[in-house]
Design a protein around this motif. Sequence first.
Motif, PDB file in Angstrom:
ATOM      1  N   VAL A 129       0.870  -1.175   0.000  1.00  0.00           N
ATOM      2  CA  VAL A 129       0.000   0.000   0.000  1.00  0.00           C
ATOM      3  C   VAL A 129       0.907   1.225   0.000  1.00  0.00           C
ATOM      4  N   LEU A 130       0.730   2.080  -1.007  1.00  0.00           N
ATOM      5  CA  LEU A 130       1.485   3.329  -1.091  1.00  0.00           C
ATOM      6  C   LEU A 130       0.522   4.475  -0.838  1.00  0.00           C
ATOM      7  N   GLY A 131       0.862   5.346   0.090  1.00  0.00           N
ATOM      8  CA  GLY A 131       0.008   6.486   0.410  1.00  0.00           C
ATOM      9  C   GLY A 131      -0.002   7.513  -0.712  1.00  0.00           C
ATOM     10  N   ASP A 132      -0.771   8.571  -0.532  1.00  0.00           N
ATOM     11  CA  ASP A 132      -0.868   9.650  -1.510  1.00  0.00           C
ATOM     12  C   ASP A 132       0.479  10.357  -1.663  1.00  0.00           C
ATOM     13  N   ARG A 133       0.724  10.842  -2.868  1.00  0.00           N
ATOM     14  CA  ARG A 133       1.887  11.680  -3.190  1.00  0.00           C
ATOM     15  C   ARG A 133       3.234  10.983  -2.954  1.00  0.00           C
ATOM     16  N   ILE A 134       3.284   9.709  -3.269  1.00  0.00           N
ATOM     17  CA  ILE A 134       4.544   8.946  -3.206  1.00  0.00           C
ATOM     18  C   ILE A 134       5.248   9.061  -4.553  1.00  0.00           C
ATOM     19  N   ILE A 135       6.553   9.205  -4.527  1.00  0.00           N
ATOM     20  CA  ILE A 135       7.371   9.097  -5.735  1.00  0.00           C
ATOM     21  C   ILE A 135       8.254   7.870  -5.554  1.00  0.00           C
ATOM     22  N   VAL A 136       8.232   6.970  -6.547  1.00  0.00           N
ATOM     23  CA  VAL A 136       9.076   5.774  -6.521  1.00  0.00           C
ATOM     24  C   VAL A 136      10.117   5.930  -7.619  1.00  0.00           C
ATOM     25  N   GLY A 137      11.395   5.933  -7.226  1.00  0.00           N
ATOM     26  CA  GLY A 137      12.490   6.089  -8.171  1.00  0.00           C
ATOM     27  C   GLY A 137      12.574   4.937  -9.154  1.00  0.00           C
ATOM     28  N   ALA A 138      13.063   5.218 -10.342  1.00  0.00           N
ATOM     29  CA  ALA A 138      13.217   4.217 -11.390  1.00  0.00           C
ATOM     30  C   ALA A 138      14.047   3.032 -10.899  1.00  0.00           C
ATOM     31  N   ALA A 147       3.945   5.235   3.917  1.00  0.00           N
ATOM     32  CA  ALA A 147       2.987   6.315   4.144  1.00  0.00           C
ATOM     33  C   ALA A 147       3.126   7.343   3.027  1.00  0.00           C
ATOM     34  N   GLY A 148       2.219   8.292   2.969  1.00  0.00           N
ATOM     35  CA  GLY A 148       2.217   9.293   1.914  1.00  0.00           C
ATOM     36  C   GLY A 148       3.314  10.330   2.045  1.00  0.00           C
ATOM     37  N   ASN A 149       3.438  11.146   0.988  1.00  0.00           N
ATOM     38  CA  ASN A 149       4.356  12.286   0.952  1.00  0.00           C
ATOM     39  C   ASN A 149       5.812  11.898   1.153  1.00  0.00           C
ATOM     40  N   GLN A 150       6.231  10.819   0.493  1.00  0.00           N
ATOM     41  CA  GLN A 150       7.617  10.382   0.589  1.00  0.00           C
ATOM     42  C   GLN A 150       8.185  10.089  -0.785  1.00  0.00           C
ATOM     43  N   VAL A 151       9.493  10.190  -0.892  1.00  0.00           N
ATOM     44  CA  VAL A 151      10.225   9.744  -2.070  1.00  0.00           C
ATOM     45  C   VAL A 151      10.936   8.466  -1.656  1.00  0.00           C
ATOM     46  N   ILE A 152      10.703   7.382  -2.390  1.00  0.00           N
ATOM     47  CA  ILE A 152      11.319   6.101  -2.065  1.00  0.00           C
ATOM     48  C   ILE A 152      12.075   5.593  -3.286  1.00  0.00           C
TER      49      ILE A 152
END
Length: 163
Positions: A129-138, A147-152
């Motif tokens: 489960v990925l929260g809102d406003r997540i960025i997942v790097g290539a 949780a939301g609002n994170q860059v992973i």
Amino acid sequence: MLDLLARCISGSVDWAQRRRHSRRLRDYPGVAASATVGLGSKLIGPRENFRIGEHSYLNQAHLSCGPGSRVVIGRGCAIGYNVSIKALTHDPAKPTTNADGPLRHVERDIVIGDDCWIGDNVFIRDGVVLGDRIIVGANSVVTRSFAGNQVIAGIPARVIRER
């Protein structure tokens, strides 16, 4: 965008193929009319188990689920090329069909929140489960929820910074 415009002018875009593809997606009740699912994308599993929110788009992604799992993508999400989102996988206790019987599957829902950006070549496994406003790097492998609002990013993915 300029590449698409150049292909349109040169006539190399197959508009008939694009229309056929978008007609097929009308058979998926959970895909919003404003969502874009790119050519080459694959949605494998029961059609009613896919949800793709308004203004989200997929670029040649591969989504799979079974009768006991769902793939839910929120509103305004951008899913990169060659992304695999798999809510259905082989059971490690019985991953193949052999003399002991047929293979077994494990199914767990995958939920991606609103306004998420998933980079190219990402793998998201069952149960995430990925929260809102997540960025997942290539090129990341997402094996757990965030949780939301994170860059992973990374293998396995971890928090790089807050967004």
